[in-house]
Scaffold this motif. Sequence first.
Motif, PDB file in Angstrom:
ATOM      1  N   UNK A 153      66.428 -17.481  59.038  1.00  0.00           N
ATOM      2  CA  UNK A 153      66.333 -16.388  58.068  1.00  0.00           C
ATOM      3  C   UNK A 153      65.921 -15.089  58.738  1.00  0.00           C
ATOM      4  N   UNK A 154      64.935 -15.169  59.625  1.00  0.00           N
ATOM      5  CA  UNK A 154      64.494 -13.969  60.351  1.00  0.00           C
ATOM      6  C   UNK A 154      65.621 -13.405  61.209  1.00  0.00           C
ATOM      7  N   UNK A 155      66.351 -14.311  61.873  1.00  0.00           N
ATOM      8  CA  UNK A 155      67.438 -13.867  62.735  1.00  0.00           C
ATOM      9  C   UNK A 155      68.566 -13.226  61.919  1.00  0.00           C
ATOM     10  N   UNK A 156      68.862 -13.772  60.747  1.00  0.00           N
ATOM     11  CA  UNK A 156      69.899 -13.192  59.896  1.00  0.00           C
ATOM     12  C   UNK A 156      69.518 -11.788  59.444  1.00  0.00           C
ATOM     13  N   UNK A 168      76.797  -8.834  54.985  1.00  0.00           N
ATOM     14  CA  UNK A 168      77.608  -9.985  55.370  1.00  0.00           C
ATOM     15  C   UNK A 168      77.672 -10.099  56.886  1.00  0.00           C
ATOM     16  N   UNK A 169      77.347 -11.272  57.406  1.00  0.00           N
ATOM     17  CA  UNK A 169      77.324 -11.518  58.840  1.00  0.00           C
ATOM     18  C   UNK A 169      78.444 -12.488  59.188  1.00  0.00           C
ATOM     19  N   UNK A 170      79.274 -12.098  60.152  1.00  0.00           N
ATOM     20  CA  UNK A 170      80.393 -12.942  60.572  1.00  0.00           C
ATOM     21  C   UNK A 170      79.909 -13.922  61.648  1.00  0.00           C
ATOM     22  N   UNK A 171      79.734 -15.173  61.287  1.00  0.00           N
ATOM     23  CA  UNK A 171      79.376 -16.204  62.250  1.00  0.00           C
ATOM     24  C   UNK A 171      79.598 -17.569  61.613  1.00  0.00           C
TER      25      UNK A 171
END
Length: 238
Positions: A153-156, A168-171
């Motif tokens: 969660x922290x990394x996101x 929105x994160x593409x991974x």
Amino acid sequence: MIDLLQHGSPSLIDLISDELWRQLQAIGTVERYQDGQMIHMRGDEKPGITVVLDGRVMIGLQGSEGTFLTSSVMGRGQCFGEFTLFAGLPRTHDISAIGETQVLQIKGKPFLALFNAEPSLSHALLTINVYRTHGLLEFLDDLRRLPLPVHVAKFLLSMSESASNKKEIQCNQEVLAFNFGVSRISIGKALKKLEATGLIEVGYGKIAITDHPQLRRWVEQRCPVSALRASRVNSTSQ
């Protein structure tokens, strides 16, 4: 796209004067690459600095199943290859073009001559590498002491700063598992726990953050000290 290096890190072009940038261009060679074309390979020992002029480059490694596992994506002004010059170390990752890409390749000897003559260049490279080292050390520290759902969660939150679409994160789960050093099953369970809170939504090859402030509070409640960087970075993107 997951990125272990660039979120929060300034580019070389941002940190140097126009005159110094012109000097770098004068001693380098512009090279053009098509989508997917290899720029450097893991194990290459030829020293030099590469600066992205246009487009983007993907940095990563081949996975055990033959898929390419991305560690970082760099865009215009970002540079890489410093350790081939200052430590004589081989390259640790494969680097390829994303779309049509232009880079400035600067060989070791002319770069070091300019580096020794221009203190501002050494200051710029030091600044970039301090940012990168700080981010990586914090990531490793979190990896050791935080529960996986909290770390993810922290990394996101941090990743959302560098995403073109801030929500929105593409991974995908395979890439996340590779970078966190865990199995895809473990990453899947961590994402399901986060999704159950209603703060993220997991899609095909992407993760959407549905409520940044609430996700930040959720992280801070579970790691008040280590969450400060994520909170500080993302407060500028709201």
